[in-house]
Design an enzyme around this catalytic site. Structure first.
Site: not given
Length: 306
Positions: A128, A181
């Site tokens: 991730e 993000t």
């Protein structure tokens, strides 16, 4: 076992009051991955469909996660991975997390399940980090464990699974826009007012209590974000309109899924979820932005072999 195929579900992270620590697993939205044992040591990514992702293992979230696990557990074979993406990248419903969590789950299965699902979370976080720039578990944890999850802390990693009320459904509307993000992080304030921190803590406690006691009204009252949503919603066109439509049609609450742009609502019962989905669609149909939508029961199982 020489080969397995798995389903890697999408997830909703943050859940308004649980920024970076809460998440839930969705049931009918997800990727598929195939894993095969190989005589060539290490990890190879042999096929990718549905997205333009790197085949180079050290640049792919699934590759990094798989290597992290394979290099830790003694073995005498390698792994070949196929990735079939069904979750759009940048959708806010855990696309990269599905790949990272799926990678460690699949490798663990071929290794004979030496690690528990909870133990796999730490390895999934390594993958991730390639996508988000930091190791975090608010998406990979519910993907692996199913249901709702709470990340109590990282040093050491402490993840708690929370069962969901049986009639709880999620509706997700995904506008076809990109919210990076990095941009979603950049709009946040580095410090928060003490009063807001108290309010957010109370809502988080209320949400967890509501889940444990099947108190839908308490869940709804607790789905309130005073720290993040006021800043991030500016990145999602017509967010307020959709949220208002969801709540007026009976949703317990609504908010931003992950970093966005997806907007989620939680509902009691499938019939109401369909009504809320219709209201959200009608609201967003007035824009010129295409979108997808999903209705899903909370997935208590998480990743599974298919």
């Amino acid at each position: 076992m020489m080969e397995i195929k798995i389903f890697c579900p999408a997830t909703i992270a943050n859940l308004n009051c649980g920024f970076d620590i809460m998440g839930l697993c969705l049931e009918n939205i997800g990727d598929e991955m195939i894993f095969r044992k190989s005589v060539t040591k290490g990890v190879q990514i042999t096929k990718i469909t549905g997205a333009n992702l790197p085949y180079e293992v050290t640049k792919n979230v699934a590759g990094v996660a798989a290597l992290a696990l394979l290099n830790t557990v003694e073995n005498n074979f390698g792994i070949e991975i196929e990735i079939h993406k069904k979750i759009r990248a940048g959708s806010g419903i855990g696309s990269s997390s599905a790949s990272a969590a799926g990678a460690v789950f699949g490798v663990n299965e071929l290794l004979g399940k030496p690690l528990s699902r909870n133990q796999l979370v730490d390895f999934a976080m390594k993958g991730e980090a390639i996508a988000s720039g930091s190791e975090h578990a608010d998406n990979v944890a519910p993907c692996l464990l199913g249901g709702f999850t709470l990340v109590r802390g990282y040093n050491p990693l402490d993840v708690i699974k929370i069962a969901s009320p049986s009639e709880l459904y999620a509706v997700v509307l995904h506008p076809h826009i990109e919210v990076k993000t990095a941009d979603a992080r950049a709009v946040l304030e580095p410090t928060v007012p003490f009063k807001n921190a108290i309010t957010q803590t109370g809502n988080l406690g209320g949400l967890i209590a509501g889940l444990f006691t099947n108190d839908y009204e308490l869940i709804g009252r607790s789905l309130n974000d005073v720290l993040v949503e006021p800043f991030r919603k500016q990145l999602i066109p017509y967010f307020d309109d959709v949220k208002i439509a969801a709540i007026q049609s009976g949703a317990l609450g609504a908010g931003i899924s992950g970093a966005g742009p997806s907007i989620f609502a939680l509902c009691k019962g499938e019939n109401l979820a369909k009504e809320v989905a219709k209201a959200m669609q009608n609201s967003y149909s007035r824009t010129n932005i295409p979108f997808d939508f999903y209705i899903s029961k909370v997935n208590e199982q998480g990743i599974k072999v298919i």
